[in-house]
Scaffold this active site. Sequence first.
Site, PDB file in Angstrom:
ATOM      1  N   ARG A   1     -43.045  15.443  44.023  1.00 49.20           N
ATOM      2  CA  ARG A   1     -44.062  15.251  45.042  1.00 49.20           C
ATOM      3  C   ARG A   1     -43.742  16.128  46.249  1.00 49.20           C
ATOM      4  O   ARG A   1     -42.581  16.464  46.494  1.00 49.20           O
ATOM      5  CB  ARG A   1     -44.129  13.786  45.475  1.00 49.20           C
ATOM      6  CG  ARG A   1     -44.396  12.806  44.335  1.00 49.20           C
ATOM      7  CD  ARG A   1     -44.296  11.368  44.825  1.00 49.20           C
ATOM      8  NE  ARG A   1     -44.577  10.400  43.765  1.00 49.20           N
ATOM      9  CZ  ARG A   1     -43.645   9.854  42.991  1.00 49.20           C
ATOM     10  NH1 ARG A   1     -42.363  10.167  43.154  1.00 49.20           N
ATOM     11  NH2 ARG A   1     -43.973   8.985  42.058  1.00 49.20           N
TER      12      ARG A   1
ATOM     13  N   LYS B   1     -40.201   7.451  45.801  1.00 47.47           N
ATOM     14  CA  LYS B   1     -40.772   6.267  46.432  1.00 47.47           C
ATOM     15  C   LYS B   1     -39.769   5.116  46.392  1.00 47.47           C
ATOM     16  O   LYS B   1     -39.044   4.943  45.414  1.00 47.47           O
ATOM     17  CB  LYS B   1     -42.066   5.860  45.717  1.00 47.47           C
ATOM     18  CG  LYS B   1     -43.204   6.862  45.907  1.00 47.47           C
ATOM     19  CD  LYS B   1     -44.473   6.369  45.232  1.00 47.47           C
ATOM     20  CE  LYS B   1     -45.635   7.317  45.488  1.00 47.47           C
ATOM     21  NZ  LYS B   1     -46.892   6.849  44.850  1.00 47.47           N
TER      22      LYS B   1
ATOM     23  N   HIS C   1     -49.956  18.523  44.630  1.00 48.26           N
ATOM     24  CA  HIS C   1     -50.118  17.484  43.618  1.00 48.26           C
ATOM     25  C   HIS C   1     -50.696  18.070  42.333  1.00 48.26           C
ATOM     26  O   HIS C   1     -50.403  17.600  41.231  1.00 48.26           O
ATOM     27  CB  HIS C   1     -51.026  16.378  44.160  1.00 48.26           C
ATOM     28  CG  HIS C   1     -50.719  15.028  43.590  1.00 48.26           C
ATOM     29  ND1 HIS C   1     -49.471  14.438  43.696  1.00 48.26           N
ATOM     30  CD2 HIS C   1     -51.478  14.143  42.887  1.00 48.26           C
ATOM     31  CE1 HIS C   1     -49.483  13.265  43.096  1.00 48.26           C
ATOM     32  NE2 HIS C   1     -50.684  13.066  42.587  1.00 48.26           N
TER      33      HIS C   1
ATOM     34  N   ARG D   1     -47.884  19.371  40.424  1.00 45.19           N
ATOM     35  CA  ARG D   1     -47.188  18.246  39.781  1.00 45.19           C
ATOM     36  C   ARG D   1     -47.895  17.870  38.478  1.00 45.19           C
ATOM     37  O   ARG D   1     -47.249  17.693  37.437  1.00 45.19           O
ATOM     38  CB  ARG D   1     -47.160  17.063  40.749  1.00 45.19           C
ATOM     39  CG  ARG D   1     -46.568  15.769  40.198  1.00 45.19           C
ATOM     40  CD  ARG D   1     -46.485  14.747  41.338  1.00 45.19           C
ATOM     41  NE  ARG D   1     -46.251  13.383  40.904  1.00 45.19           N
ATOM     42  CZ  ARG D   1     -45.071  12.866  40.622  1.00 45.19           C
ATOM     43  NH1 ARG D   1     -43.981  13.637  40.689  1.00 45.19           N
ATOM     44  NH2 ARG D   1     -44.925  11.607  40.271  1.00 45.19           N
TER      45      ARG D   1
ATOM     46  N   HIS E   1     -42.001   8.138  37.760  1.00 43.11           N
ATOM     47  CA  HIS E   1     -42.980   7.056  37.661  1.00 43.11           C
ATOM     48  C   HIS E   1     -42.265   5.744  37.329  1.00 43.11           C
ATOM     49  O   HIS E   1     -41.425   5.699  36.431  1.00 43.11           O
ATOM     50  CB  HIS E   1     -44.000   7.341  36.553  1.00 43.11           C
ATOM     51  CG  HIS E   1     -45.006   8.371  36.918  1.00 43.11           C
ATOM     52  ND1 HIS E   1     -45.697   9.110  35.978  1.00 43.11           N
ATOM     53  CD2 HIS E   1     -45.464   8.805  38.123  1.00 43.11           C
ATOM     54  CE1 HIS E   1     -46.523   9.953  36.585  1.00 43.11           C
ATOM     55  NE2 HIS E   1     -46.395   9.775  37.887  1.00 43.11           N
TER      56      HIS E   1
ATOM     57  N   TYR F   1     -51.493  11.608  31.335  1.00 41.48           N
ATOM     58  CA  TYR F   1     -51.356  13.015  30.961  1.00 41.48           C
ATOM     59  C   TYR F   1     -51.598  13.258  29.486  1.00 41.48           C
ATOM     60  O   TYR F   1     -51.917  14.369  29.079  1.00 41.48           O
ATOM     61  CB  TYR F   1     -49.965  13.532  31.367  1.00 41.48           C
ATOM     62  CG  TYR F   1     -49.753  13.490  32.846  1.00 41.48           C
ATOM     63  CD1 TYR F   1     -50.444  14.349  33.693  1.00 41.48           C
ATOM     64  CD2 TYR F   1     -48.892  12.565  33.413  1.00 41.48           C
ATOM     65  CE1 TYR F   1     -50.266  14.289  35.051  1.00 41.48           C
ATOM     66  CE2 TYR F   1     -48.708  12.503  34.776  1.00 41.48           C
ATOM     67  CZ  TYR F   1     -49.404  13.366  35.593  1.00 41.48           C
ATOM     68  OH  TYR F   1     -49.236  13.299  36.951  1.00 41.48           O
TER      69      TYR F   1
END
Length: 297
Positions: A150, A174, A243, A246, A269, A278
């Site tokens: 990110r 995150k 993004h 990414r 993730h 994806y």
Amino acid sequence: MSNTPGGQLEQAIEDFAEYQRLVLGRSEATIRGYRSDLRDLAARVPDFAHFTLDALRAWLGDAVAAGKSRATLARRTAAARAFSTWAAREGYLAADVAARLVTPKVGRHLPKVLAQDEAGELMGNAVSPDEKHFLRDSAMLELLYATGMRVAELTGLNAGDVDLSRRTARVTGKGNKQRVVPFGHAAADAIAAWLDVRGEFPPAADENALFLGTRGKRIDQRQVRRVVERASQVTGTTGLTPHGLRHSAATHLLEGGADLRVVQEVLGHASLQTTQVYTHVSAARLKKIYEQAHPRA
């Protein structure tokens, strides 16, 4: 606690935000979003006595009537449910009243995904004012595409997070969760070239930062977005964002045969379900290629 309208909730919201930050380790962006949504709720619900499932549904109904997006509705629902669970545990509520609040399903709108040859062309076309900026911008493009990280993770990198001999980067994602992500020779060479000229920038306010802005401070996300946008304009892949790089990296990994769980680890993730989107992108691209190539498609 204040007895003014919304006062009781407003104080509890601040306590909830501290819990999210200190105990759960939520990102500042998540906390800001929750706080904004809950303050909007507090303007309607004066205290916990009025914090009911019907009141929450009416609040979301007003958002629908105002034309709020499905993503906004989903975020508001998540904020209300998280706050309700916390408030029940803290004794503000007799029960978790928002537990039955339904989260609206939000359609996934993926950003532009590059073809592999488009990505290769983009890597060599940074638009920069001079050589040292070109080397920095090229290194950022290569690393974004090589790792799928990110933009906030890129700007948060320190020089010590990158191991050029092993070609790995220690990324803080995150919730302050760290992961080690590999990258290839192209990114390693670009980073090494950038590090050779990094000292030509003004003395860094944050000397640990891997990537610096023109004034020597840690580069910010807006500058990185401009670098990606300018390169995309030159190569004709306009509308590309970090993004988008990414998403392109994830799609190309799957097209190359990477396991879905490997891609999940690379991207950071928490849920495999997030990564599974994806597979749909790759299937759609495969179908398009098939229709172009097969004589009886």
